[in-house]
Structures are given as C-alpha cells and as structure tokens.
Design a protein around this motif. Sequence first.
Motif, PDB file in Angstrom:
ATOM      1  N   ILE A  22      -3.071   7.203 -15.017  1.00 62.30           N
ATOM      2  CA  ILE A  22      -3.229   8.600 -14.602  1.00 62.30           C
ATOM      3  C   ILE A  22      -2.516   9.547 -15.573  1.00 62.30           C
ATOM      4  O   ILE A  22      -2.974  10.660 -15.823  1.00 62.30           O
TER       5      ILE A  22
ATOM      6  N   GLY B 146     -12.300  -5.110  -4.174  1.00 57.33           N
ATOM      7  CA  GLY B 146     -11.056  -4.718  -3.522  1.00 57.33           C
ATOM      8  C   GLY B 146     -10.109  -5.886  -3.340  1.00 57.33           C
ATOM      9  O   GLY B 146     -10.523  -7.040  -3.217  1.00 57.33           O
TER      10      GLY B 146
ATOM     11  N   THR C  60      -3.571   0.749 -13.435  1.00 55.71           N
ATOM     12  CA  THR C  60      -4.412   1.820 -12.886  1.00 55.71           C
ATOM     13  C   THR C  60      -3.561   3.047 -12.555  1.00 55.71           C
ATOM     14  O   THR C  60      -3.896   4.171 -12.934  1.00 55.71           O
TER      15      THR C  60
ATOM     16  N   LEU D  71      -6.047  11.932  -5.245  1.00 54.79           N
ATOM     17  CA  LEU D  71      -6.009  10.928  -6.294  1.00 54.79           C
ATOM     18  C   LEU D  71      -5.516   9.596  -5.735  1.00 54.79           C
ATOM     19  O   LEU D  71      -6.088   8.525  -6.009  1.00 54.79           O
TER      20      LEU D  71
ATOM     21  N   ALA E  32      -8.275   8.018  -3.655  1.00 52.22           N
ATOM     22  CA  ALA E  32      -9.329   7.417  -4.480  1.00 52.22           C
ATOM     23  C   ALA E  32      -8.840   6.096  -5.083  1.00 52.22           C
ATOM     24  O   ALA E  32      -9.553   5.094  -5.077  1.00 52.22           O
ATOM     25  N   LEU E  33      -7.610   6.103  -5.566  1.00 55.67           N
ATOM     26  CA  LEU E  33      -7.070   4.886  -6.182  1.00 55.67           C
ATOM     27  C   LEU E  33      -6.924   3.767  -5.155  1.00 55.67           C
ATOM     28  O   LEU E  33      -7.279   2.609  -5.424  1.00 55.67           O
TER      29      LEU E  33
ATOM     30  N   ALA F 113      -7.917  16.945  -9.075  1.00 55.76           N
ATOM     31  CA  ALA F 113      -7.553  16.423  -7.769  1.00 55.76           C
ATOM     32  C   ALA F 113      -6.070  16.628  -7.455  1.00 55.76           C
ATOM     33  O   ALA F 113      -5.226  16.645  -8.343  1.00 55.76           O
TER      34      ALA F 113
ATOM     35  N   GLU G 204       0.829  -1.210   0.000  1.00 57.14           N
ATOM     36  CA  GLU G 204       0.000   0.000   0.000  1.00 57.14           C
ATOM     37  C   GLU G 204       0.861   1.258   0.000  1.00 57.14           C
ATOM     38  O   GLU G 204       0.582   2.213  -0.719  1.00 57.14           O
TER      39      GLU G 204
ATOM     40  N   THR H 292     -11.502  -4.041  -8.614  1.00 58.93           N
ATOM     41  CA  THR H 292     -12.075  -2.697  -8.586  1.00 58.93           C
ATOM     42  C   THR H 292     -13.399  -2.624  -7.825  1.00 58.93           C
ATOM     43  O   THR H 292     -13.696  -1.608  -7.210  1.00 58.93           O
ATOM     44  N   PHE H 293     -14.201  -3.682  -7.866  1.00 62.51           N
ATOM     45  CA  PHE H 293     -15.506  -3.606  -7.187  1.00 62.51           C
ATOM     46  C   PHE H 293     -15.446  -4.161  -5.764  1.00 62.51           C
ATOM     47  O   PHE H 293     -16.103  -3.646  -4.877  1.00 62.51           O
TER      48      PHE H 293
ATOM     49  N   LYS I 103      -8.632   3.397  -2.375  1.00 66.31           N
ATOM     50  CA  LYS I 103      -9.960   2.916  -1.986  1.00 66.31           C
ATOM     51  C   LYS I 103     -10.519   1.970  -3.037  1.00 66.31           C
ATOM     52  O   LYS I 103     -11.051   0.911  -2.703  1.00 66.31           O
ATOM     53  N   MET I 104     -10.427   2.361  -4.304  1.00 67.08           N
ATOM     54  CA  MET I 104     -10.983   1.515  -5.358  1.00 67.08           C
ATOM     55  C   MET I 104     -10.267   0.167  -5.423  1.00 67.08           C
ATOM     56  O   MET I 104     -10.926  -0.874  -5.510  1.00 67.08           O
ATOM     57  N   THR I 105      -8.939   0.177  -5.396  1.00 63.22           N
ATOM     58  CA  THR I 105      -8.219  -1.069  -5.668  1.00 63.22           C
ATOM     59  C   THR I 105      -8.061  -1.959  -4.427  1.00 63.22           C
ATOM     60  O   THR I 105      -8.056  -3.174  -4.554  1.00 63.22           O
ATOM     61  N   PHE I 106      -7.928  -1.379  -3.239  1.00 60.47           N
ATOM     62  CA  PHE I 106      -7.715  -2.208  -2.047  1.00 60.47           C
ATOM     63  C   PHE I 106      -9.023  -2.534  -1.333  1.00 60.47           C
ATOM     64  O   PHE I 106      -9.187  -3.626  -0.806  1.00 60.47           O
ATOM     65  N   ASP I 107      -9.952  -1.576  -1.306  1.00 59.68           N
ATOM     66  CA  ASP I 107     -11.208  -1.803  -0.578  1.00 59.68           C
ATOM     67  C   ASP I 107     -12.387  -2.087  -1.505  1.00 59.68           C
ATOM     68  O   ASP I 107     -13.376  -2.667  -1.075  1.00 59.68           O
ATOM     69  N   GLY I 108     -12.279  -1.655  -2.764  1.00 56.32           N
ATOM     70  CA  GLY I 108     -13.343  -1.920  -3.726  1.00 56.32           C
ATOM     71  C   GLY I 108     -14.376  -0.813  -3.761  1.00 56.32           C
ATOM     72  O   GLY I 108     -14.599  -0.118  -2.772  1.00 56.32           O
ATOM     73  N   LEU I 109     -15.006  -0.660  -4.914  1.00 60.75           N
ATOM     74  CA  LEU I 109     -15.981   0.417  -5.115  1.00 60.75           C
ATOM     75  C   LEU I 109     -17.307   0.141  -4.436  1.00 60.75           C
ATOM     76  O   LEU I 109     -18.054   1.058  -4.114  1.00 60.75           O
TER      77      LEU I 109
END
Lengths: 202, 202
Positions: A169, B195, A165, A184, A187-188, A179, A92, B192-193, A190-196
């Motif tokens: 950018i 994580g 990903t 940025l 956001a990246l 941003a 991370e 992405t969805f 959150k999307m990739t480690f925790d998911g949308l």
Amino acid sequence: MAPPTPTRHRKRGHDPESVLSIAVGVFNERGYDGTSMEDLARALGVTKSAIYYHVPGKEQLLARALDRALDGLFEMVADQRAATGTAIERLEWVVRQSVRILIDRLPYVTLLLRVRGNSATEQAALQRRREFDRFISHLVKEAAADGSIRPDVDPALVTRLLFGTVNSITEWYQPARGASADDLADALMKMTFDGLRGRPAA
Amino acid sequence: MAPPTPTRHRKRGHDPESVLSIAVGVFNERGYDGTSMEDLARALGVTKSAIYYHVPGKEQLLARALDRALDGLFEMVADQRAATGTAIERLEWVVRQSVRILIDRLPYVTLLLRVRGNSATEQAALQRRREFDRFISHLVKEAAADGSIRPDVDPALVTRLLFGTVNSITEWYQPARGASADDLADALMKMTFDGLRGRPAA
C-alpha cells in the motif's frame, strides 16, 4: 535599519514534531543515504549553520522516525485484542489494524520498509521488524494448526504474502484522494481472507 | 618482461549479457542514481577507462534492463492465453504468469519497480508500466462485471492490491532457497482468489 532576520523568523513553527515530519518527507524523496544536512536545512527553510539548532544529527532523526512506525506496531501487539479470541480472529484484527497504522503513519512506515541495515540505527529497526514478523508468523501458524486458515499453504509463505500485500500500500496510496483506511482495510481483508472469487448467491 | 595486462585479461567473459546482469545487480544494491561508472567498472573488474569499451553509458544499460522486465510482461499480454476463456480465467493466468516472470527476471523486475521517472528512460518505462496496469485493470473490471469476482470491492483497489501482492515478492524472495516459482504462484493464487479462510470439509 537592521536587516530582517529571516532565519530566526522561519525557525518559529519548527517544533520537534514538524522537524521530524519534514525530515521524513526528505528521506523518503531523496533516500536517507542521499540526504545531506544541507538538504534538511533547505527543506526546513533555515541556513546550513542553523540546522544544528534543530537537529543534532541525521541518524537521530532516522531513529525517531523509525520508532514512530515501530512503536505503532508494538502498541498493537501489546493490545488486549491481539490476545483475545481465536487465532484467526486475532490475525484478522492485527492485519486490519496494520493497514490502519500504515495509513495513519504512512511516511514513517514507508521509511521503515526501505531500511536495509546500513547503520546501527537501521540494524536496531530491522531487529524490531523481525520481532514483529515473528509475532505474525506465530499467529498464522496457530491459525493453520487449528484449521481456521487453509492447511495447503505454507504458513511462512502466508505471512510473507499477507504482509507483502499490506506493505505494498505504501507504493501507491495517496492520503488526499482515494479510499479511506477503513475501505482499504475492508478490501484487503476480503481479498486475502475470503478470496476474490465470486460466490454463488446463497 | 612486460607486466601482465589484467584489464584485457578480465575483459574476456564480459559479453553484453553478463555486463547487463552485473550492472543490474549494482543498480539494485546502490540505487541507479547512486551508481557511478566507476562503481560499474569495479563490479566488472575493469579499469575506469576500460568501462566505456563495455558500456556506452549508464542510462543505456538502464533502458536495456527495464526492457528486459517490460518485454516479459508484454509478451505475456500478447499471448493467446491472455485472450482465451472467461475474464477470471484470463486474469488468473495473467497473475500466475506475472509471478513466474517476476521470479524468472527477478533483478530486472526489482529495478523496474523502483523507477520513479527521473529521466526520459525512466519516463518511458513508467509509461509502459501504466499500459500494463491498464490491461490488468480492464481484466479485473470485466471479471467484476460478469460476477466471476466479488462485486463488493472496487476493481481499481483489487488491481492495486493484487499486483501489490505479486510485486511484494521482490522484497524478500531469494532464488537460491525457499519456494519454487510454481509453489509461490500457487500460494498467491490460493490466498487472493480463494482466500485464506479454512473451508469446512465438503
């Protein structure tokens, strides 16, 4: 009265740093292979013959520009924080830091990502890039092995997609608006480690 | 004895489809602006004068190639499944389908992603690409509004990062080896969805 000497005049302000910065802008706009010494002279506002006062050659500028990007990545790899903590903590930190380096050195990283290996300089840069990729890939495998990242995705694919990903950018980021590097990176991450996917409130 | 007529002979097999496919390969390798009619003739194995029998002009080939990518995306947008279900279901279907289209039409999508607007043809393609982006962006906003994707990331950034991830596949994917379109789509959707973070066993 002697005519003014615009070339000498314009030369002022062209320290090696600004020459490099202007050249990288031209490389990114026209493509390195499509850039002539004449293009560089025009961008620097010097005559075609004066350009060699500033620039020994195009490939030497390319080498310095690519090092600017790669040195940033390797300083990060050598940092204590890339070696401290669990595998996922290190991963991370490295991903977040890669976003910061990309934004901090945007034109240099953009140039690096376009290198295809057309010269010894480009081959050397690709070699260093592969070394960096191996470092990341190793971290991802370690995190998959200890269960801190999901086991049902091939670590090699994770490495590709994660840095795909990050690197994407360079395709749209405009430093002047939009941003900050931190927003940025947040956001990246959150999307990739925790998911949308929205989580039900705890 | 009359000499053989290699040009006529080689012409066989060059239906419009194979001409397009070979041309796109050359555009992606040399860059569209760096490709001459002579380069295309060489790749097709015809003489420089015979090339006009096959190809009215470079820009017409570019237009057809870009439409090949864009038509795929717009057929998807018009599909019933892009309009059925909750916002996140539609978004997931569209992202997954975008990966499939990208892999199915890899050289055409690769070419599309490099377009910078240097001609009327490129401008028209960029216009259609922006229209597609607006469709995605709208879906993301809808999913953020109904809480099915996390509320703490700007939907505009989500759109950029999500399609940055999808499009980055063109940078490294090799159809002959490696993951299938479905495996790749699965991995991308999971990252992405849902994580990357490993979840404690339920």
